[in-house]
Design a protein around this motif. Structure first.
Motif, PDB file in Angstrom:
ATOM      1  N   GLY A  15     -13.283 -36.709 -38.060  1.00  0.00           N
ATOM      2  CA  GLY A  15     -14.581 -36.351 -37.494  1.00  0.00           C
ATOM      3  C   GLY A  15     -15.761 -37.048 -38.131  1.00  0.00           C
ATOM      4  O   GLY A  15     -16.867 -37.027 -37.583  1.00  0.00           O
ATOM      5  N   PHE A  38     -10.983 -30.544 -39.392  1.00  0.00           N
ATOM      6  CA  PHE A  38     -11.339 -29.171 -39.673  1.00  0.00           C
ATOM      7  C   PHE A  38     -12.363 -28.693 -38.630  1.00  0.00           C
ATOM      8  O   PHE A  38     -12.249 -27.624 -38.063  1.00  0.00           O
ATOM      9  N   ASP A  63      -6.936 -27.738 -39.623  1.00  0.00           N
ATOM     10  CA  ASP A  63      -7.192 -27.534 -41.047  1.00  0.00           C
ATOM     11  C   ASP A  63      -5.900 -27.919 -41.763  1.00  0.00           C
ATOM     12  O   ASP A  63      -4.886 -27.216 -41.630  1.00  0.00           O
ATOM     13  N   GLY A 188     -13.166 -47.403 -53.214  1.00  0.00           N
ATOM     14  CA  GLY A 188     -13.981 -47.164 -54.404  1.00  0.00           C
ATOM     15  C   GLY A 188     -15.282 -46.461 -54.078  1.00  0.00           C
ATOM     16  O   GLY A 188     -15.461 -45.272 -54.376  1.00  0.00           O
ATOM     17  N   PHE A 189     -16.181 -47.160 -53.445  1.00  0.00           N
ATOM     18  CA  PHE A 189     -17.538 -46.654 -53.231  1.00  0.00           C
ATOM     19  C   PHE A 189     -17.913 -46.994 -51.788  1.00  0.00           C
ATOM     20  O   PHE A 189     -18.338 -48.097 -51.482  1.00  0.00           O
ATOM     21  N   VAL A 190     -17.695 -46.007 -50.903  1.00  0.00           N
ATOM     22  CA  VAL A 190     -17.809 -46.273 -49.467  1.00  0.00           C
ATOM     23  C   VAL A 190     -19.034 -45.553 -48.900  1.00  0.00           C
ATOM     24  O   VAL A 190     -19.231 -44.357 -49.170  1.00  0.00           O
ATOM     25  N   THR A 192     -20.543 -43.481 -46.784  1.00  0.00           N
ATOM     26  CA  THR A 192     -20.269 -42.439 -45.782  1.00  0.00           C
ATOM     27  C   THR A 192     -21.324 -41.337 -45.916  1.00  0.00           C
ATOM     28  O   THR A 192     -21.963 -41.203 -46.962  1.00  0.00           O
ATOM     29  N   LEU A 195     -20.756 -39.310 -49.096  1.00  0.00           N
ATOM     30  CA  LEU A 195     -21.191 -39.884 -50.377  1.00  0.00           C
ATOM     31  C   LEU A 195     -22.712 -39.913 -50.463  1.00  0.00           C
ATOM     32  O   LEU A 195     -23.295 -39.614 -51.506  1.00  0.00           O
TER      33      LEU A 195
HETATM   34  P1  NAP Z   1     -16.164 -37.133 -45.197  1.00  0.00           P
HETATM   35  O1  NAP Z   1     -17.132 -37.857 -44.336  1.00  0.00           O
HETATM   36  O2  NAP Z   1     -16.531 -35.821 -45.763  1.00  0.00           O
HETATM   37  O3  NAP Z   1     -14.783 -37.013 -44.414  1.00  0.00           O
HETATM   38  C1  NAP Z   1     -13.823 -36.111 -44.796  1.00  0.00           C
HETATM   39  C2  NAP Z   1     -13.432 -35.359 -43.552  1.00  0.00           C
HETATM   40  O4  NAP Z   1     -12.366 -34.455 -43.902  1.00  0.00           O
HETATM   41  C3  NAP Z   1     -14.583 -34.523 -43.008  1.00  0.00           C
HETATM   42  O5  NAP Z   1     -14.671 -34.686 -41.606  1.00  0.00           O
HETATM   43  C4  NAP Z   1     -14.176 -33.108 -43.378  1.00  0.00           C
HETATM   44  O6  NAP Z   1     -14.600 -32.129 -42.455  1.00  0.00           O
HETATM   45  C5  NAP Z   1     -12.670 -33.223 -43.303  1.00  0.00           C
HETATM   46  N1  NAP Z   1     -12.021 -32.108 -43.967  1.00  0.00           N
HETATM   47  C6  NAP Z   1     -12.396 -31.454 -45.093  1.00  0.00           C
HETATM   48  N2  NAP Z   1     -11.555 -30.453 -45.345  1.00  0.00           N
HETATM   49  C7  NAP Z   1     -10.639 -30.458 -44.349  1.00  0.00           C
HETATM   50  C8  NAP Z   1      -9.519 -29.660 -44.030  1.00  0.00           C
HETATM   51  N3  NAP Z   1      -9.157 -28.616 -44.794  1.00  0.00           N
HETATM   52  N4  NAP Z   1      -8.788 -29.957 -42.941  1.00  0.00           N
HETATM   53  C9  NAP Z   1      -9.142 -30.990 -42.150  1.00  0.00           C
HETATM   54  N5  NAP Z   1     -10.207 -31.777 -42.363  1.00  0.00           N
HETATM   55  C10 NAP Z   1     -10.945 -31.503 -43.467  1.00  0.00           C
HETATM   56  O7  NAP Z   1     -15.741 -38.058 -46.416  1.00  0.00           O
HETATM   57  P2  NAP Z   1     -15.403 -39.600 -46.525  1.00  0.00           P
HETATM   58  O8  NAP Z   1     -16.299 -40.121 -47.552  1.00  0.00           O
HETATM   59  O9  NAP Z   1     -15.308 -40.264 -45.197  1.00  0.00           O
HETATM   60  O10 NAP Z   1     -13.959 -39.494 -47.180  1.00  0.00           O
HETATM   61  C11 NAP Z   1     -12.774 -39.593 -46.410  1.00  0.00           C
HETATM   62  C12 NAP Z   1     -11.587 -39.716 -47.355  1.00  0.00           C
HETATM   63  O11 NAP Z   1     -11.772 -40.874 -48.176  1.00  0.00           O
HETATM   64  C13 NAP Z   1     -11.467 -38.530 -48.322  1.00  0.00           C
HETATM   65  O12 NAP Z   1     -10.094 -38.258 -48.532  1.00  0.00           O
HETATM   66  C14 NAP Z   1     -12.115 -39.051 -49.592  1.00  0.00           C
HETATM   67  O13 NAP Z   1     -11.618 -38.408 -50.728  1.00  0.00           O
HETATM   68  C15 NAP Z   1     -11.710 -40.508 -49.537  1.00  0.00           C
HETATM   69  N6  NAP Z   1     -12.550 -41.406 -50.323  1.00  0.00           N
HETATM   70  C16 NAP Z   1     -13.881 -41.558 -50.046  1.00  0.00           C
HETATM   71  C17 NAP Z   1     -14.656 -42.429 -50.810  1.00  0.00           C
HETATM   72  C18 NAP Z   1     -16.115 -42.664 -50.561  1.00  0.00           C
HETATM   73  O14 NAP Z   1     -16.738 -43.402 -51.344  1.00  0.00           O
HETATM   74  N7  NAP Z   1     -16.712 -42.130 -49.507  1.00  0.00           N
HETATM   75  C19 NAP Z   1     -14.059 -43.135 -51.863  1.00  0.00           C
HETATM   76  C20 NAP Z   1     -12.707 -42.965 -52.121  1.00  0.00           C
HETATM   77  C21 NAP Z   1     -11.963 -42.093 -51.332  1.00  0.00           C
HETATM   78  P3  NAP Z   1     -15.960 -31.315 -42.739  1.00  0.00           P
HETATM   79  O15 NAP Z   1     -17.040 -32.348 -42.730  1.00  0.00           O
HETATM   80  O16 NAP Z   1     -16.022 -30.361 -41.604  1.00  0.00           O
HETATM   81  O17 NAP Z   1     -15.786 -30.669 -44.084  1.00  0.00           O
END
Ligand code: NAP
Length: 262
Positions: A15, A38, A63, A188-190, A192, A195
């Motif tokens: 999402g 979720f 979820d 690493g540092f995306v 989004t 973040l």
């Molecule tokens: P994000 O925009 O918050 O995306 C995470 C998504 O997972 C959100 O849509 C969130 O929904 C959903 N989610 C949370 N809890 C959930 C659940 N119990 N069941 C199903 N969906 C759930 O974050 P992102 O930055 O794109 O990160 C995506 C992935 O990349 C994550 O695993 C994160 O740890 C990893 N990552 C990100 C970065 C970075 O720099 N951004 C770096 C390394 C790794 P809600 O918004 O409704 O909570």
């Protein structure tokens, strides 16, 4: 670009952020995308964007912590004309807090989403992918699964667990000769929304720090000086999910602008 034509991909956390970019990139390459989150409305938004770009997909609220929800969501893919060949476990959550005051419930919540969610996805999707003739699983870990970060105990623990579960399951699949490859991806540092808002709240890496701008932080945190885009992570995932990556399994693919090179 139609290397995934006729196949289906199942993406969690689709999402927003990286998960949305991955879902859109797979749809753009011909896959029917099961976009799950979720928050069902945000998954609907992703599917709408995919359709506007000429792709195909359907949204499912999921979820990832709940096994019955996984079973119900994947059962919908069983009767679809596009066989399931790709699973992307991208749903994730984090908290930045010092270890010594972290409530156990917060620790468990992060483990439930990141670790148990990834386990459940592999448990229920891999037999289906094998039944389809094979394919790929991409587990989205992090540089936090490769190196320690002060204040990120639960997140580092969960992402390290994803890394090692990936290798164990990759070997299990290899032993079964089921044609399912399993790899972890370590951004690493995306750039989004998650973040950006974490930085705006002012608590990344060192608790107590004030609000910071993402591009400014990237200059000092990322050796190449810029944040990664969600689309860059998605391009790598699409490659790893494709037949061109036939010999890559049990690997950890790092996309971090040099953050773990030292
Ligand atoms: P994000 O925009 O918050 O995306 C995470 C998504 O997972 C959100 O849509 C969130 O929904 C959903 N989610 C949370 N809890 C959930 C659940 N119990 N069941 C199903 N969906 C759930 O974050 P992102 O930055 O794109 O990160 C995506 C992935 O990349 C994550 O695993 C994160 O740890 C990893 N990552 C990100 C970065 C970075 O720099 N951004 C770096 C390394 C790794 P809600 O918004 O409704 O909570």
């Amino acid at each position: 670009m139609s290397e995934h034509a006729g196949r289906a991909a199942f993406v969690t956390g689709a999402g927003s952020g990286i998960g949305r970019a991955i879902a859109l990139a797979l749809a753009a390459r011909g896959a029917f995308v099961w976009a799950t989150d979720f928050d069902g409305a945000s998954a609907d938004g992703t599917v709408e964007l995919a359709r506007q770009a000429g792709g195909r997909g359907e949204a499912i609220p999921l979820d990832v912590r709940h096994e019955t929800q996984w079973q119900d969501a994947l059962a919908r893919s069983d009767s679809h004309d596009a066989p399931l060949t790709v699973l992307v476990n991208c749903a994730g959550t984090h908290a930045v807090t010092d270890t010594f005051s972290m409530p156990l419930d917060d620790f468990r919540r992060i483990m439930a989403v990141n670790v148990e969610g990834t386990f459940l996805g592999m448990k229920h999707a891999i037999p289906r992918i094998a039944e389809s003739g094979g394919g790929a699983v991409l587990n989205i870990s992090s540089v936090a699964g490769l190196k320690g970060m002060a204040g990120w105990t639960a997140y580092c623990g969960s992402k390290g667990a994803i890394r090692m579960m990936t290798k164990a399951v990759a070997l299990e699949c290899a032993g079964l000769r089921n044609e399912v490859r399993v790899n972890s991806v370590h951004p690493g540092f995306v750039d989004t929304p998650a973040l950006r808002s974490a930085l705006a709240r002012g608590h990344r890496a060192e608790p107590g720090r004030g609000p910071r701008d993402l591009d400014e932080v990237a200059k000092t945190t990322v050796p190449i000086g810029v944040a990664c885009s969600p689309g860059e992570v998605a391009d790598t995932v699409c490659f790893l999910a494709s037949d061109s990556a036939r010999h890559i399994t049990g690997a950890e693919i790092v996309i971090d602008g040099g953050m773990t090179a030292d």
